[in-house]
Write a protein that holds these residues in place. Sequence first.
Motif, PDB file in Angstrom:
ATOM      1  N   TYR A 237      -4.906   7.464   2.588  1.00 31.74           N
ATOM      2  CA  TYR A 237      -4.311   6.595   1.798  1.00 31.74           C
ATOM      3  C   TYR A 237      -3.204   6.961   0.650  1.00 31.74           C
TER       4      TYR A 237
ATOM      5  N   THR B  51     -11.028   2.446  -5.924  1.00 33.72           N
ATOM      6  CA  THR B  51     -10.679   2.900  -4.599  1.00 33.72           C
ATOM      7  C   THR B  51     -10.133   1.724  -3.539  1.00 33.72           C
ATOM      8  N   PRO B  52      -9.532   2.218  -2.523  1.00 27.85           N
ATOM      9  CA  PRO B  52      -9.253   0.932  -1.517  1.00 27.85           C
ATOM     10  C   PRO B  52     -10.450   0.266  -0.776  1.00 27.85           C
TER      11      PRO B  52
ATOM     12  N   ARG C 251      -9.230   7.797   7.690  1.00 28.07           N
ATOM     13  CA  ARG C 251      -8.145   7.250   7.247  1.00 28.07           C
ATOM     14  C   ARG C 251      -7.638   7.741   5.901  1.00 28.07           C
TER      15      ARG C 251
ATOM     16  N   TRP D 160       0.677   2.728   1.182  1.00 27.68           N
ATOM     17  CA  TRP D 160       0.304   2.452   2.518  1.00 27.68           C
ATOM     18  C   TRP D 160      -0.990   3.394   2.844  1.00 27.68           C
ATOM     19  N   LYS D 161      -1.474   2.950   4.162  1.00 32.26           N
ATOM     20  CA  LYS D 161      -2.493   3.476   4.774  1.00 32.26           C
ATOM     21  C   LYS D 161      -2.412   3.713   6.104  1.00 32.26           C
TER      22      LYS D 161
ATOM     23  N   LYS E 264      -8.298  10.776   1.163  1.00 29.29           N
ATOM     24  CA  LYS E 264      -8.746  10.424   2.518  1.00 29.29           C
ATOM     25  C   LYS E 264     -10.141  10.289   2.669  1.00 29.29           C
TER      26      LYS E 264
ATOM     27  N   LEU F  61      -1.540   1.186  -4.182  1.00 27.96           N
ATOM     28  CA  LEU F  61      -1.375   1.544  -3.046  1.00 27.96           C
ATOM     29  C   LEU F  61      -0.030   1.369  -2.227  1.00 27.96           C
TER      30      LEU F  61
END
Length: 287
Positions: A91, A39-40, A89, A101-102, A84, A99
């Motif tokens: 994503y 995950t980011p 946030r 964008w976020k 989310k 990815l």
Amino acid sequence: PLQVYDIDHDGIDEVITAKNFEILILDGRTGEVKKRAKTPISDEEDETLIGVPFNRYAFDRLNPDGIRIANFSGNKYPSDILLKDRYCRVYALNKDLELMWKFRNEKNTGHFPYSFDIDGDGRDELFCGYNLIDHDGKLIWTLPISEDHTDEIVVGRFMPESDEAYFALASGTEGFILADFKGNIIKKDRIDHAQRVSVGNFISEKSGFEFCVTNFWGHQCIIYLYDCYGNPIWEMENGLNGNILAPVNWTGDGRDLILLNAHEEKGGLINGDGVQVVAFPEDGHPT
């Protein structure tokens, strides 16, 4: 969080979920991992994040709170994945879990953002946290609301004389809200903490659709019915919280019934007059 969806368009559903700071795409037949990615990374300053206990995000990576399938890429079928957190946030990932964008909300994301193509360009926009976000993650507009968050969203053409579509929102202490696609609030009823909203043809004698709304905190256990313009029709207290409100096509005559909960006496299905017309059996099931 999870979704069941044919993300690779091979005719067989995958299970898309998150676990141990990974996003996973599982084979729906076997549960085997088809794709996985971390995950980011949580790289924002903790004190800038909404909903973080004690102003400190507890993890190095995103701990996803929700997943939604969307079409931000403009493909022939939806193949993007929205993640989310709780509650700041979002994503956007493509089908390869890369990815795209976020977006960091200045307003609470709420529980479950709603994605669909508003402007007809073949790419989804995203309604999230009182904000409308474009397919590339850029803010289009925001509703003039800053308190609490949206618990549930319905989008559609509700009024018989208009082709315009609207958002119907259950937005916590901001109440029940009807808003247009330009960011204008059409109707608002502050019913304490609005929790759920559904739309259906609950009263066949009335034109347009009706909205059924319930709240959760404050004046809890209250159920409300509104006409297609957001005007109140009736309200009732059934003594139980957490009503589902799903519209149910039970009779097949074009009129929808409202599913409350599984309680034998206070649950079941009610009609547009608020009268129980279908009860669950007394068989010891949980309510």
